[in-house]
Design a protein around this motif. Structure first.
Motif, short mmCIF file in Angstrom:
data_model
loop_
_atom_site.label_atom_id
_atom_site.label_comp_id
_atom_site.label_asym_id
_atom_site.label_seq_id
_atom_site.Cartn_x
_atom_site.Cartn_y
_atom_site.Cartn_z
N UNK A 31 0.82 -1.20 0.00
CA UNK A 31 0.00 0.00 0.00
C UNK A 31 0.86 1.26 0.00
N UNK A 32 1.93 1.27 0.78
CA UNK A 32 2.81 2.45 0.81
C UNK A 32 3.43 2.67 -0.56
N UNK A 33 3.91 1.61 -1.17
CA UNK A 33 4.53 1.75 -2.49
C UNK A 33 3.50 2.16 -3.55
N UNK A 34 2.27 1.63 -3.44
CA UNK A 34 1.22 2.01 -4.38
C UNK A 34 0.89 3.49 -4.25
N UNK A 35 0.90 4.02 -3.03
CA UNK A 35 0.65 5.44 -2.83
C UNK A 35 1.77 6.28 -3.43
N UNK A 36 3.01 5.88 -3.21
CA UNK A 36 4.15 6.60 -3.79
C UNK A 36 4.04 6.61 -5.31
N UNK A 37 3.68 5.47 -5.89
CA UNK A 37 3.55 5.34 -7.34
C UNK A 37 2.44 6.25 -7.86
N UNK A 38 1.33 6.33 -7.14
CA UNK A 38 0.23 7.21 -7.54
C UNK A 38 0.64 8.67 -7.48
N UNK A 39 1.37 9.05 -6.42
CA UNK A 39 1.84 10.43 -6.31
C UNK A 39 2.85 10.75 -7.41
N UNK A 40 3.64 9.79 -7.78
CA UNK A 40 4.64 10.01 -8.83
C UNK A 40 4.00 10.20 -10.19
N UNK A 41 3.06 9.35 -10.55
CA UNK A 41 2.57 9.31 -11.93
C UNK A 41 1.17 9.88 -12.12
N UNK A 42 0.38 10.06 -11.06
CA UNK A 42 -0.99 10.48 -11.26
C UNK A 42 -1.74 9.48 -12.11
N UNK A 43 -2.46 9.99 -13.12
CA UNK A 43 -3.17 9.12 -14.04
C UNK A 43 -2.38 8.89 -15.32
N UNK A 44 -1.10 9.25 -15.31
CA UNK A 44 -0.31 9.20 -16.53
C UNK A 44 0.34 7.88 -16.81
N UNK A 45 0.16 6.90 -15.97
CA UNK A 45 0.80 5.60 -16.18
C UNK A 45 -0.13 4.52 -15.63
N UNK A 46 0.42 3.63 -14.84
CA UNK A 46 -0.36 2.57 -14.22
C UNK A 46 -0.73 2.95 -12.79
N UNK A 47 -1.69 2.22 -12.24
CA UNK A 47 -1.99 2.27 -10.82
C UNK A 47 -2.03 0.84 -10.30
N UNK A 48 -1.82 0.70 -9.01
CA UNK A 48 -1.93 -0.61 -8.37
C UNK A 48 -3.35 -0.75 -7.86
N UNK A 49 -4.07 -1.75 -8.33
CA UNK A 49 -5.46 -1.93 -7.91
C UNK A 49 -5.51 -2.60 -6.54
N UNK A 50 -6.69 -2.67 -5.91
CA UNK A 50 -6.77 -3.25 -4.56
C UNK A 50 -6.31 -4.70 -4.47
N UNK A 51 -6.28 -5.39 -5.60
CA UNK A 51 -5.77 -6.76 -5.58
C UNK A 51 -4.27 -6.85 -5.69
N UNK A 52 -3.60 -5.71 -5.83
CA UNK A 52 -2.14 -5.70 -5.91
C UNK A 52 -1.60 -5.79 -7.32
N UNK A 53 -2.46 -5.71 -8.33
CA UNK A 53 -2.01 -5.80 -9.73
C UNK A 53 -1.79 -4.41 -10.31
N UNK A 54 -0.76 -4.28 -11.13
CA UNK A 54 -0.48 -3.03 -11.82
C UNK A 54 -1.29 -2.99 -13.11
N UNK A 55 -2.14 -1.96 -13.24
CA UNK A 55 -3.03 -1.88 -14.39
C UNK A 55 -3.09 -0.45 -14.90
N UNK A 56 -3.56 -0.28 -16.12
CA UNK A 56 -3.77 1.05 -16.69
C UNK A 56 -4.60 1.89 -15.73
N UNK A 57 -4.20 3.15 -15.54
CA UNK A 57 -4.89 4.01 -14.57
C UNK A 57 -6.38 4.13 -14.89
N UNK A 58 -6.72 4.30 -16.17
CA UNK A 58 -8.13 4.41 -16.54
C UNK A 58 -8.92 3.18 -16.18
#
Length: 364
Positions: free
Chosen positions: A274-301
């Motif tokens: 969760x901490x790393x997913x938050x850092x990743x979201x702050x870094x990229x916003x909607x411009x790349x991937x996000x980590x979903x609640x299941x822990x998978x990296x997926x397209x932000x949209x």
């Protein structure tokens, strides 16, 4: 109807230089004396280059949006009366050579003594959404269930890419700045309300925080209201975007409450993920991937659409589906505030950014 309240923080900027100006007391007093806002709706902040507004308790998104427009107008008028502008951005694009004055209150003076550099760099502004809950026990269980969605909310709300006139490379630099305080970032998982209270009491007893207000988790129980307070969002460029986030957050908390009432299993989320997913979201916003609640990296949209499906029954119950869906679609088309700030910087430099983030009064 589950009620909500919204708080927004704004910067006060010099209209010519774009630098923060310490006129918080004057602007707050002028706004509170005007016909558009009562004094209790416009509040001081840590630094004198900031002000905060708080809506009344609202039942509908239309009501919340109307209050935000009213309060933005009131503070914009007051700021212009005192030779400055309010800016709706998550972090100040420029900073003065010397630290901005701190509001003269005991708790703020104590914070300067404890962490002077952190206070000097606290030129960041958030949006906080309060969602009513039946009780503290239900509130704690809601916190446990919404944690995995906080990175997606952070990505949606990213509006702080610039610092010292430069692109930080982060969509939400505010998230990084705020993460340096002792009790901040992703909230832990709690057994129950007693566990929540016990953990905070231990922090207080150890002298690690001076008061409950220094619990800066990105979601927490409010110490003033019977609400869950979601704090992970940057302040938004427009009131419409704030309304979108308020609708999503209310539906997310309502969904969590329904899951708790149905005794649905509590998802097991590793804290480091969760901490790393938050850092990743702050870094990229909607411009790349996000980590979903299941822990998978997926397209932000895709993750945003997954979020909308998750909260669909709660949106429908509040009659918010059409408004929230339309605003989310617009966000995906037009980009976050961070993306728009970067575009303005590329097109017209820092002056264009200041124009973008400034909220001007409509008074002739």
């Amino acid at each position: 109807m589950t009620t909500i309240g919204v708080e927004e923080e704004y910067l006060l900027l010099d209209p010519d230089t774009g630098l923060p100006v310490p006129r918080g007391d004057e602007v707050r007093e002028a706004a509170g004396l005007g016909r558009l806002a009562a004094d209790r709706e416009v509040q001081h902040e840590l630094l004198q280059a900031q002000v905060e507004v708080a809506t009344p308790v609202c039942e509908t998104l239309e009501e919340a949006g109307g209050h935000l427009l009213r309060l933005r107008q009131a503070v914009a008028v007051a700021a212009e009366e005192h030779g400055c502008r309010i800016a709706a951005c998550g972090a100040s694009p420029l900073r003065c050579a010397r630290p901005v004055a701190v509001t003269d209150e005991a708790r703020y003076r104590a914070m300067v003594t404890k962490a002077p550099q952190l206070v000097a760099e606290q030129l960041v502004n958030g949006m906080h959404v309060h969602v009513a809950v039946p009780g503290r026990e239900e509130g704690v269980q809601a916190l446990n269930r919404i944690r995995a969605w906080l990175p997606a909310l952070t990505a949606m709300s990213a509006n702080s890419p610039l610092w010292d006139g430069q692109d930080t490379g982060f969509a939400s630099w505010r998230t990084v700045i705020f993460g340096r305080w002792p009790v901040s970032g992703m909230p832990p998982c709690f057994q129950d309300a007693a566990d929540y209270d016990r953990r905070i009491e231990r922090l207080l007893d150890a002298g690690l925080i001076a008061d409950i207000g220094q619990v800066y988790w990105q979601a927490r129980l409010s110490d003033r209201y019977p609400t869950v307070e979601v704090r992970c969002s940057d302040v938004q460029l427009s009131a419409d975007e704030a309304v979108m986030l308020a609708g999503v957050i209310r539906a997310l908390v309502k969904t969590a409450l329904a899951e708790t009432a149905a005794e649905a299993p509590l998802p097991d989320h590793e804290p480091e993920l969760l901490r790393a997913a938050m850092w990743h979201a702050a870094r990229h916003g909607l411009g790349a991937t996000l980590v979903d609640p299941g822990g998978a990296s997926r397209c932000a949209g895709d993750v945003l659409h997954q979020l909308l499906r998750h909260i669909a029954p709660a949106l429908e119950a509040s009659d918010d589906t059409r408004q929230v869906t339309a605003l989310t679609d617009r966000l995906l088309r037009n980009g976050t505030g961070a993306e728009r700030q970067r575009a303005a910087l590329a097109d017209g430099g820092i002056r264009a950014v200041t124009d973008l983030i400034s909220v001007r009064s409509t008074v002739p």
